[in-house]
Scaffold this motif. Structure first.
Motif, PDB file in Angstrom:
ATOM      1  N   UNK A  35       0.832  -1.205   0.000  1.00  6.87           N
ATOM      2  CA  UNK A  35       0.000   0.000   0.000  1.00  6.87           C
ATOM      3  C   UNK A  35       0.868   1.257   0.000  1.00  6.87           C
ATOM      4  N   UNK A  36       1.942   1.260   0.781  1.00  8.61           N
ATOM      5  CA  UNK A  36       2.842   2.423   0.800  1.00  8.61           C
ATOM      6  C   UNK A  36       3.450   2.617  -0.593  1.00  8.61           C
ATOM      7  N   UNK A  37       3.887   1.523  -1.219  1.00  8.93           N
ATOM      8  CA  UNK A  37       4.452   1.626  -2.562  1.00  8.93           C
ATOM      9  C   UNK A  37       3.411   2.145  -3.555  1.00  8.93           C
ATOM     10  N   UNK A  38       2.191   1.635  -3.476  1.00  8.81           N
ATOM     11  CA  UNK A  38       1.128   2.091  -4.372  1.00  8.81           C
ATOM     12  C   UNK A  38       0.813   3.567  -4.153  1.00  8.81           C
ATOM     13  N   UNK A  39       0.877   4.005  -2.908  1.00  7.16           N
ATOM     14  CA  UNK A  39       0.615   5.411  -2.595  1.00  7.16           C
ATOM     15  C   UNK A  39       1.639   6.302  -3.290  1.00  7.16           C
ATOM     16  N   UNK A  40       2.915   5.950  -3.160  1.00 12.93           N
ATOM     17  CA  UNK A  40       3.954   6.784  -3.768  1.00 12.93           C
ATOM     18  C   UNK A  40       3.991   6.618  -5.290  1.00 12.93           C
ATOM     19  N   UNK A  41       3.595   5.465  -5.796  1.00 11.28           N
ATOM     20  CA  UNK A  41       3.481   5.308  -7.250  1.00 11.28           C
ATOM     21  C   UNK A  41       2.398   6.233  -7.798  1.00 11.28           C
ATOM     22  N   UNK A  42       1.311   6.381  -7.062  1.00  6.29           N
ATOM     23  CA  UNK A  42       0.243   7.294  -7.484  1.00  6.29           C
ATOM     24  C   UNK A  42       0.765   8.731  -7.542  1.00  6.29           C
ATOM     25  N   UNK A  43       1.610   9.103  -6.594  1.00  3.96           N
ATOM     26  CA  UNK A  43       2.212  10.446  -6.608  1.00  3.96           C
ATOM     27  C   UNK A  43       3.135  10.571  -7.819  1.00  3.96           C
ATOM     28  N   UNK A  44       3.975   9.575  -8.041  1.00  8.69           N
ATOM     29  CA  UNK A  44       4.947   9.614  -9.140  1.00  8.69           C
ATOM     30  C   UNK A  44       4.246   9.661 -10.497  1.00  8.69           C
ATOM     31  N   UNK A  45       3.220   8.842 -10.655  1.00  9.38           N
ATOM     32  CA  UNK A  45       2.518   8.765 -11.940  1.00  9.38           C
ATOM     33  C   UNK A  45       1.569   9.939 -12.162  1.00  9.38           C
ATOM     34  N   UNK A  46       1.294  10.689 -11.110  1.00 15.18           N
ATOM     35  CA  UNK A  46       0.406  11.837 -11.235  1.00 15.18           C
ATOM     36  C   UNK A  46      -1.064  11.495 -11.116  1.00 15.18           C
ATOM     37  N   UNK A  47      -1.367  10.245 -10.731  1.00 15.20           N
ATOM     38  CA  UNK A  47      -2.778   9.886 -10.565  1.00 15.20           C
ATOM     39  C   UNK A  47      -3.345  10.446  -9.265  1.00 15.20           C
ATOM     40  N   UNK A  48      -2.478  10.788  -8.338  1.00 12.50           N
ATOM     41  CA  UNK A  48      -2.881  11.484  -7.110  1.00 12.50           C
ATOM     42  C   UNK A  48      -2.338  12.909  -7.221  1.00 12.50           C
ATOM     43  N   UNK A  49      -3.216  13.861  -7.213  1.00 12.10           N
ATOM     44  CA  UNK A  49      -2.796  15.257  -7.398  1.00 12.10           C
ATOM     45  C   UNK A  49      -3.009  16.053  -6.113  1.00 12.10           C
TER      46      UNK A  49
END
Length: 180
Positions: free
Chosen positions: A51-65
């Motif tokens: 979950x932590x990895x997915x959270x930061x992947x969302x930040x990196x990919x820009x899916x979490x703004x």
């Protein structure tokens, strides 16, 4: 001496340029904190790591703004806690829990946890929760299910702490009336 960038500067650099150094700095600042917080909510260390990895992947990919409102830690917590809840609700986690419980139990009788979950999913409580407004349900989820303090829930939901308290009080009152 190296210049320390603000969280906002790091997030803008990640969003604009895909700045790997900015991302690594943000990860170093917040990943250990997020990992510790989520491990307090879930005993499955592997799931929390994912979950932590997915959270930061969302930040990196820009899916979490990040909208530059509120605290970056609160924003990351909101992403991570929602992803954890989604993962726990999934069949994979539920299946692993059932397997673990079946190994521990030697009788065919339903455990207390299974009876409570069945009551929540199919009983009067489920109906009462569905009838709450989305705003009241969100406050209950943040404070009861996620275990956040009033202040943390306020950051997560983007509302004042007093509003969290008022909505929690209204939700409890409506649930009491529905279940009476």
């Amino acid at each position: 001496m190296r210049e320390t960038k603000s969280d906002g500067d790091l997030l803008r650099a990640i969003a604009a340029d895909g700045d790997r150094r900015a991302f690594e700095e943000l990860y170093r600042r917040y990943a250990p904190w997020l990992l510790a917080r989520l491990r307090g909510r879930c005993a499955d260390a592997a799931l929390v790591d994912d979950v932590v990895q997915e959270t930061f992947l969302a930040v990196w990919r820009g899916t979490a703004r990040y909208r530059e409102e509120g605290d970056v830690a609160g924003w990351l917590w909101r992403i991570g806690s929602r992803r954890l809840i989604d993962a726990l609700r999934g069949d994979g986690a539920r299946g692993r829990l059932r397997q673990a419980l079946s190994r521990l139990r030697h009788r065919d009788e339903a455990s207390a946890e299974e009876r409570v979950l069945a009551g929540v999913e199919h009983g009067d409580l489920a109906g009462a929760l569905v009838r709450l407004s989305p705003e009241l349900r969100a406050v209950l989820q943040a404070t009861v299910i996620d275990g956040l303090t009033t202040r943390e829930a306020a950051v997560l939901l983007g509302i004042p702490p007093g509003t969290v308290k008022t909505r929690a009080m209204r939700a409890r009152k409506q649930l009491r009336e529905a279940l009476a």
